[in-house]
Design an enzyme around this catalytic site. Sequence first.
Site, mmCIF file in Angstrom:
data_model
loop_
_atom_site.group_PDB
_atom_site.id
_atom_site.type_symbol
_atom_site.label_atom_id
_atom_site.label_comp_id
_atom_site.label_asym_id
_atom_site.label_seq_id
_atom_site.Cartn_x
_atom_site.Cartn_y
_atom_site.Cartn_z
ATOM 1 N N GLU A 82 36.212 6.054 41.350
ATOM 2 C CA GLU A 82 35.517 4.975 41.293
ATOM 3 C C GLU A 82 35.757 4.406 42.519
ATOM 4 O O GLU A 82 36.877 4.093 42.924
ATOM 5 C CB GLU A 82 35.835 4.184 40.099
ATOM 6 C CG GLU A 82 34.973 2.856 40.042
ATOM 7 C CD GLU A 82 35.128 1.925 38.780
ATOM 8 O OE1 GLU A 82 35.735 2.533 37.752
ATOM 9 O OE2 GLU A 82 35.024 1.012 38.853
ATOM 10 N N LYS A 269 40.405 -2.780 31.024
ATOM 11 C CA LYS A 269 40.000 -1.376 31.717
ATOM 12 C C LYS A 269 40.139 -1.835 33.226
ATOM 13 O O LYS A 269 40.600 -0.755 33.960
ATOM 14 C CB LYS A 269 38.371 -1.320 31.457
ATOM 15 C CG LYS A 269 37.846 -0.156 31.957
ATOM 16 C CD LYS A 269 37.265 -0.077 33.436
ATOM 17 C CE LYS A 269 36.668 1.242 33.964
ATOM 18 N NZ LYS A 269 36.237 1.325 35.270
ATOM 19 N N ASP A 285 50.642 12.267 31.769
ATOM 20 C CA ASP A 285 49.742 12.286 30.769
ATOM 21 C C ASP A 285 48.985 10.697 30.554
ATOM 22 O O ASP A 285 49.618 9.889 29.943
ATOM 23 C CB ASP A 285 50.290 12.605 29.535
ATOM 24 C CG ASP A 285 49.425 12.851 28.338
ATOM 25 O OD1 ASP A 285 48.288 12.209 28.407
ATOM 26 O OD2 ASP A 285 50.017 13.418 27.539
ATOM 27 N N HIS A 383 31.711 -3.999 45.751
ATOM 28 C CA HIS A 383 31.725 -2.990 45.005
ATOM 29 C C HIS A 383 30.420 -1.777 45.099
ATOM 30 O O HIS A 383 30.648 -0.445 45.441
ATOM 31 C CB HIS A 383 31.550 -3.196 43.331
ATOM 32 C CG HIS A 383 31.588 -1.801 42.390
ATOM 33 N ND1 HIS A 383 33.067 -1.411 41.999
ATOM 34 C CD2 HIS A 383 30.598 -1.345 41.693
ATOM 35 C CE1 HIS A 383 32.753 -0.519 41.330
ATOM 36 N NE2 HIS A 383 31.518 -0.207 41.000
HETATM 37 P P1 NDP Z 1 58.820 19.001 29.181
HETATM 38 O O1 NDP Z 1 58.612 19.691 27.838
HETATM 39 O O2 NDP Z 1 58.439 19.838 30.460
HETATM 40 O O3 NDP Z 1 60.283 18.596 29.266
HETATM 41 C C1 NDP Z 1 60.873 17.977 30.427
HETATM 42 C C2 NDP Z 1 61.902 19.010 30.836
HETATM 43 O O4 NDP Z 1 62.403 18.458 32.077
HETATM 44 C C3 NDP Z 1 63.133 18.934 30.009
HETATM 45 O O5 NDP Z 1 62.854 20.349 29.213
HETATM 46 C C4 NDP Z 1 64.254 19.364 30.765
HETATM 47 O O6 NDP Z 1 64.411 20.548 30.806
HETATM 48 C C5 NDP Z 1 63.700 18.832 32.434
HETATM 49 N N1 NDP Z 1 64.277 18.078 33.122
HETATM 50 C C6 NDP Z 1 64.829 18.089 34.281
HETATM 51 N N2 NDP Z 1 65.399 16.754 34.820
HETATM 52 C C7 NDP Z 1 65.336 16.023 33.914
HETATM 53 C C8 NDP Z 1 65.684 14.803 33.739
HETATM 54 N N3 NDP Z 1 66.476 13.967 34.551
HETATM 55 N N4 NDP Z 1 65.360 13.846 32.692
HETATM 56 C C9 NDP Z 1 64.756 14.775 31.533
HETATM 57 N N5 NDP Z 1 64.459 15.881 31.621
HETATM 58 C C10 NDP Z 1 64.574 16.579 32.735
HETATM 59 O O7 NDP Z 1 57.919 17.554 29.197
HETATM 60 P P2 NDP Z 1 58.283 16.169 27.966
HETATM 61 O O8 NDP Z 1 58.975 16.528 27.026
HETATM 62 O O9 NDP Z 1 58.367 15.090 29.216
HETATM 63 O O10 NDP Z 1 56.679 16.280 27.581
HETATM 64 C C11 NDP Z 1 55.656 15.823 28.259
HETATM 65 C C12 NDP Z 1 54.292 16.830 28.063
HETATM 66 O O11 NDP Z 1 54.104 16.737 26.712
HETATM 67 C C13 NDP Z 1 52.881 16.311 28.839
HETATM 68 O O12 NDP Z 1 52.376 17.313 29.554
HETATM 69 C C14 NDP Z 1 52.119 15.859 27.684
HETATM 70 O O13 NDP Z 1 51.069 15.812 27.898
HETATM 71 C C15 NDP Z 1 52.758 16.759 26.663
HETATM 72 N N6 NDP Z 1 52.480 16.141 25.036
HETATM 73 C C16 NDP Z 1 51.937 14.773 24.809
HETATM 74 C C17 NDP Z 1 51.864 14.526 23.463
HETATM 75 C C18 NDP Z 1 51.554 12.904 23.142
HETATM 76 O O14 NDP Z 1 51.498 12.273 24.139
HETATM 77 N N7 NDP Z 1 51.264 12.739 21.984
HETATM 78 C C19 NDP Z 1 52.162 15.581 22.336
HETATM 79 C C20 NDP Z 1 52.490 16.793 22.820
HETATM 80 C C21 NDP Z 1 52.733 17.293 24.295
HETATM 81 P P3 NDP Z 1 66.183 20.804 30.842
HETATM 82 O O15 NDP Z 1 66.821 19.794 30.202
HETATM 83 O O16 NDP Z 1 66.191 22.162 30.048
HETATM 84 O O17 NDP Z 1 66.400 21.239 32.204
#
Ligand code: NDP
Length: 429
Positions: A82, A269, A285, A383
């Site tokens: 936009e 919005k 997301d 705009h």
């Molecule tokens: P991930 O599954 O990728 O989990 C985050 C990963 O980041 C962890 O597994 C962790 O792995 C790693 N990590 C590394 N550094 C850090 C840190 N400092 N803090 C936290 N984690 C860290 O993603 P999310 O769990 O965040 O989920 C987000 C995704 O889920 C988005 O793509 C979203 O679209 C989707 N989603 C959304 C839903 C909803 O909104 N209702 C439903 C289902 C999915 P490790 O600890 O192993 O290193």
Amino acid sequence: MKTSRIPGFYNMTVEERRQLIAKMHQLTDEEKKSLYTADSLSVETADKMIENTIGTFSLPLGLGLNFLINDKEYVVPMAIEEPSVVASASYIAKIVRSAGGFTTEATDRVMIGQIQVVGCPDTQEAKDAILNEKEVLIKSANDAYPSLVGRGGGAEDLDVRILNEDDNSQYTQMLILHIYVNTCDAMGANIINTMVESLAPTVERITKGKVYLRILSNFADRCLARATCTIPPELLKSDGFTGEEVRDGVIHAYEFAASDPYRAVTHNKGIMNGIDPVVIATGNDWRAVEAGAHAYAARNGHYGSMTTWSVDDAGNLVGELELPMSVGTVGGSIRVHPTSKIAHKILDVESAQELAQVIVAVGLAQNLGALKALATEGIQRGHMELHSRSVAMAAGASGEMIDIIAEQLIEANEIRVGKAKELMKEQKI
Ligand code: NDP
């Protein structure tokens, strides 16, 4: 020194802007190449991200400038189709920086996982039983994701509610377990979904009921970010309007949104016009952020304004925006999408908390940009002038003809595709 104040950025060519930003933010050759490639997300990567891939879909990536937040400079990547949004955010950020910048804060990143239990023989007894086993359940959730605990996060608390307690119908009465998880720098949906799914068998054993849904709640009201700004009226004056008139117009506009859902939806919005582009550019997301933000705007029982605007004792305009901001700096597609990786490098935030604060500051700026325009000359002139190039392209103009037709549309004060087609015929294109 990195600054977000780059006079004349608007008038540079795309190439000049890229070179300047690449130098300022020390982009590597690979990052520069990725930024310069028309579609830096390869089809191969895209095919790993979603299903049934046939291509990729690009958006313009612009930079919100002039942002001074808690005394730190931010150049803010914004992915949006936009016109006028990036210009408006940068314009207001410039005014706010003259008043000392935005002040922001954020709560801990506590997200909520929900488990739905139905058919308990005694719902109240089941609730008490869960609360008695609270520590066991919290430990069990953390055992499902030990790396999060290692980072200082993890499941912290648990709560139970009974829905439709007085209704004994088979489908309506249910027990809802909330588990509160500090997801550190991740948005946390997958983390939480893993935890709640792992808890389900234990919850069924404790409650003697049946578990159906096990899922994160996007009403992230324990993961909040807040931005405020205080602006002396003299910084608000514009063509034909005193600063006091602009300030009062903004407050009247806010009160309209606070009292009327028809206006509030449009007002909000406009706030999301600032928020979504940063959420998208940083690979987060945006559906989750949108859903949480609008629910938060209705948390008092009616849908109202996400922002508040008021006048302080010194006559300054004071704005505030507080929203759930379930974004991450890791996880999901954040470190997969090449442009999102570059956006993070340019933005230079160290944590999800910091990212959340930048995003609400941009939302607040965007809201003031819209209200200031609406309360004075209206939004159409600015705009539509910016929109004129899209109109020219929609009518088939290309190359240098885009700007020629766009200028003629502005001169004619008729920024319509039909008019653009007429002008192109006159040019014999
Ligand atoms: P991930 O599954 O990728 O989990 C985050 C990963 O980041 C962890 O597994 C962790 O792995 C790693 N990590 C590394 N550094 C850090 C840190 N400092 N803090 C936290 N984690 C860290 O993603 P999310 O769990 O965040 O989920 C987000 C995704 O889920 C988005 O793509 C979203 O679209 C989707 N989603 C959304 C839903 C909803 O909104 N209702 C439903 C289902 C999915 P490790 O600890 O192993 O290193």
